[in-house]
Design a protein around this motif. Structure first.
Motif, PDB file in Angstrom:
ATOM      1  N   THR A   1      -9.436  12.231   1.836  1.00 31.51           N
ATOM      2  CA  THR A   1      -7.575  11.787   2.467  1.00 31.51           C
ATOM      3  C   THR A   1      -8.600  10.751   3.609  1.00 31.51           C
ATOM      4  OG1 THR A   1      -6.129  12.948   1.831  1.00 31.51           O
ATOM      5  CG2 THR A   1      -5.729  11.136   3.485  1.00 31.51           C
ATOM      6  N   PHE A   2      -9.268  11.062   4.238  1.00 33.43           N
ATOM      7  CA  PHE A   2      -9.408  10.161   5.582  1.00 33.43           C
ATOM      8  C   PHE A   2     -11.028   9.642   5.232  1.00 33.43           C
ATOM      9  CE2 PHE A   2      -6.780  13.118   7.380  1.00 33.43           C
ATOM     10  CZ  PHE A   2      -5.618  12.284   7.213  1.00 33.43           C
TER      11      PHE A   2
ATOM     12  N   GLY B   1       1.028  -1.865  -0.121  1.00 33.32           N
ATOM     13  CA  GLY B   1       0.069   0.297   0.335  1.00 33.32           C
ATOM     14  C   GLY B   1       0.885   1.158   0.120  1.00 33.32           C
ATOM     15  N   LEU B   2       1.913   1.059   1.268  1.00 33.16           N
ATOM     16  CA  LEU B   2       2.487   2.058   1.472  1.00 33.16           C
ATOM     17  C   LEU B   2       3.562   2.887  -0.658  1.00 33.16           C
ATOM     18  CD1 LEU B   2       4.117   1.489   4.619  1.00 33.16           C
ATOM     19  CD2 LEU B   2       2.963   3.571   3.893  1.00 33.16           C
ATOM     20  N   LEU B   3       3.700   1.365  -0.516  1.00 34.45           N
ATOM     21  CA  LEU B   3       4.484   1.582  -2.181  1.00 34.45           C
ATOM     22  C   LEU B   3       3.784   1.918  -3.248  1.00 34.45           C
ATOM     23  CD1 LEU B   3       7.341   0.651  -3.514  1.00 34.45           C
ATOM     24  CD2 LEU B   3       6.333  -1.367  -4.447  1.00 34.45           C
ATOM     25  N   PHE B   4       2.544   1.256  -3.400  1.00 34.18           N
ATOM     26  CA  PHE B   4       1.563   1.952  -4.281  1.00 34.18           C
ATOM     27  C   PHE B   4       1.340   4.265  -4.133  1.00 34.18           C
ATOM     28  CE2 PHE B   4      -3.046   2.846  -5.343  1.00 34.18           C
ATOM     29  CZ  PHE B   4      -3.039   2.808  -7.029  1.00 34.18           C
ATOM     30  N   GLY B   5       0.704   4.382  -2.850  1.00 33.41           N
ATOM     31  CA  GLY B   5       0.841   5.719  -2.556  1.00 33.41           C
ATOM     32  C   GLY B   5       1.851   6.581  -3.031  1.00 33.41           C
TER      33      GLY B   5
ATOM     34  N   PHE C   1       3.956   5.780  -5.238  1.00 34.63           N
ATOM     35  CA  PHE C   1       4.440   5.721  -6.861  1.00 34.63           C
ATOM     36  C   PHE C   1       3.710   7.222  -6.888  1.00 34.63           C
ATOM     37  CE2 PHE C   1       3.800   4.487 -10.984  1.00 34.63           C
ATOM     38  CZ  PHE C   1       4.364   4.588 -11.878  1.00 34.63           C
ATOM     39  N   HIS C   2       2.911   7.424  -6.676  1.00 39.15           N
ATOM     40  CA  HIS C   2       1.760   8.566  -7.088  1.00 39.15           C
ATOM     41  C   HIS C   2       2.572   9.604  -7.409  1.00 39.15           C
ATOM     42  CE1 HIS C   2      -1.419   5.002  -7.395  1.00 39.15           C
ATOM     43  NE2 HIS C   2      -1.985   6.024  -7.714  1.00 39.15           N
ATOM     44  N   SER C   3       3.347  10.177  -6.632  1.00 40.83           N
ATOM     45  CA  SER C   3       4.294  10.941  -6.614  1.00 40.83           C
ATOM     46  C   SER C   3       5.080  11.208  -8.139  1.00 40.83           C
ATOM     47  CB  SER C   3       5.797  10.900  -5.333  1.00 40.83           C
ATOM     48  OG  SER C   3       6.410  10.034  -6.284  1.00 40.83           O
ATOM     49  N   VAL C   4       4.890   9.808  -8.905  1.00 40.37           N
ATOM     50  CA  VAL C   4       5.266  10.579 -10.218  1.00 40.37           C
ATOM     51  C   VAL C   4       4.386  11.732 -11.210  1.00 40.37           C
ATOM     52  CG1 VAL C   4       3.674   8.436 -11.322  1.00 40.37           C
ATOM     53  CG2 VAL C   4       5.968   8.907 -12.259  1.00 40.37           C
TER      54      VAL C   4
ATOM     55  N   ILE D   1      -1.085  10.809  -2.725  1.00 43.03           N
ATOM     56  CA  ILE D   1      -0.278  10.000  -2.381  1.00 43.03           C
ATOM     57  C   ILE D   1      -0.624   9.093  -0.832  1.00 43.03           C
ATOM     58  CG2 ILE D   1       2.049   9.686  -1.260  1.00 43.03           C
ATOM     59  CD1 ILE D   1       3.208  11.588  -2.911  1.00 43.03           C
ATOM     60  N   VAL D   2      -0.777   9.708  -0.236  1.00 41.16           N
ATOM     61  CA  VAL D   2      -1.683   9.391   1.459  1.00 41.16           C
ATOM     62  C   VAL D   2      -2.620   8.407   1.030  1.00 41.16           C
ATOM     63  CG1 VAL D   2      -2.210  10.054   3.945  1.00 41.16           C
ATOM     64  CG2 VAL D   2      -0.205  11.618   2.449  1.00 41.16           C
ATOM     65  N   TYR D   3      -4.030   8.913   0.251  1.00 40.15           N
ATOM     66  CA  TYR D   3      -5.225   8.201   0.573  1.00 40.15           C
ATOM     67  C   TYR D   3      -5.171   7.127  -0.409  1.00 40.15           C
ATOM     68  CZ  TYR D   3      -6.337  11.667  -3.637  1.00 40.15           C
ATOM     69  OH  TYR D   3      -6.658  11.980  -5.065  1.00 40.15           O
TER      70      TYR D   3
END
Length: 335
Positions: A281-282, A191-195, A197-200, A228-230
């Motif tokens: 996000t929340f 999950g953290l990796l997926f989030g 990656f959206h920094s691209v 990135i967080v959600y």
């Protein structure tokens, strides 16, 4: 000390003599895959932008979406399994089985689980929009035409996200992490990796600003940080569903529907809306749907039979024929 318990603990290393070099080095493989995915997402778009006129680009956005879809498809359906040999071997049939895309039974239950979890997430997003409108005075609008608008994430551009992001992150990368880590660690880290990656999208924004001469300011940067967080929370839930059901199909359906239908309702505001990003996000796509959907998937896990050999008939028939051919060749050599 309990030797049985310790024997099940993964050491962080894996070696399979029948697997490829990269398959035996999951961390290195994931870094290479992330780099290749970024390249195959950005470079085709960049080349397309450089070789066409701005007017043609604006009026033929669908061509860019088609190019992006097939460039990413080449990466995850040809290069990754047949060239890199990930996640295990250089065989497409084995690849389909390893990433659990070949396993679809029970079909209706798999589709139903994907639809239900997507519906819950979309409902939470609608609720987040209304909460934001109450605090900021913005107007919530129902805009069905955005479902086919080429400039937004619509029902056909979401095919790339729904299919290939799930193949990439759940089908390949999560399987690689599971080789060396526990299920809990693998789900959270995926999950953290997926989030992350959206920094691209930050890089994409910079490139777009350079190519089109648009100023790239904080109004473009801040939404990506929230994204990135959600998306990390969304990725955690999707990883959990993949591990629990041992199927990729529900993840693809849920991911596609969330991306394709989230533009149905938008919050119309003229300025950067911090309340909207926080609620999204929340309450919207992040925390709330995650804590609702994970227990839901867990409670419905009895729907899905344990055996892993329930696969698409085409793959089943192909494997039988392949095994018979291998046995036939072996008999000829021994004769």
């Amino acid at each position: 000390m309990n030797p049985t318990k310790n024997s099940k603990r993964k050491t962080g290393r894996v070696f399979d003599p029948d697997a490829t070099f990269l398959s035996n080095h999951p961390r290195l493989s994931i870094m290479i895959l992330l780099f290749l995915y970024t390249v195959f997402l950005i470079v085709p778009s960049l080349l397309y932008t450089l070789f066409v006129t701005p007017i043609f680009y604006a009026t033929h956005l669908y061509l860019l979406h088609i190019i992006n879809f097939f460039s990413v498809a080449i990466l995850w359906s040809i290069i990754v399994p047949l060239v890199l040999g990930l996640p295990n071997k250089r065989e497409f049939i084995e690849y389909a089985k390893d990433i659990k895309i070949a396993r679809i039974k029970p079909v209706l239950r798999s589709i139903g689980l994907g639809i239900i979890t997507a519906f819950i997430t979309l409902t939470c997003m609608l609720f987040a929009n209304f909460l934001s409108s109450l605090l900021t005075g913005g107007q919530v609008q129902f805009v069905p035409q955005l479902l086919i608008h080429p400039g937004t994430t619509n029902i056909y551009t979401s095919l790339l996200l729904g299919i290939w992001e799930e193949v990439a992150f759940r089908g390949v990368m999560l399987v690689l992490i599971l080789k060396i880590r526990s299920k809990r660690f693998s789900i959270i880290s995926n999950g953290l990796l997926f989030g992350a990656f959206h920094s691209v999208n930050i890089l994409s924004g910079f490139l777009g600003a350079i190519l089109f001469g648009v100023e790239y300011n904080r109004e473009h940067f801040i939404p990506v940080l929230f994204q990135i967080v959600y998306t990390a929370m969304l990725g955690t839930f999707l990883a959990y569903m993949f591990v629990k059901t041992k199927m990729l199909l529900p993840c693809i359906i849920a991911h596609y529907l969330i991306d394709a239908l989230n533009t149905l309702v938008i919050l119309n505001t003229e300025q950067l809306n911090w309340a909207y990003f926080c609620f999204m996000t929340f309450v919207g796509i992040g925390f709330l749907p995650m804590i609702i959907n994970i227990p839901l998937v867990r409670s419905f896990s009895f729907w899905f039979p344990e055996p892993d050999d329930e696969i698409i008939p085409f793959f089943d028939t192909f494997l039988v024929r392949k095994q018979r051919l291998k046995q036939y060749k072996s008999d000829i050599r021994s004769a």
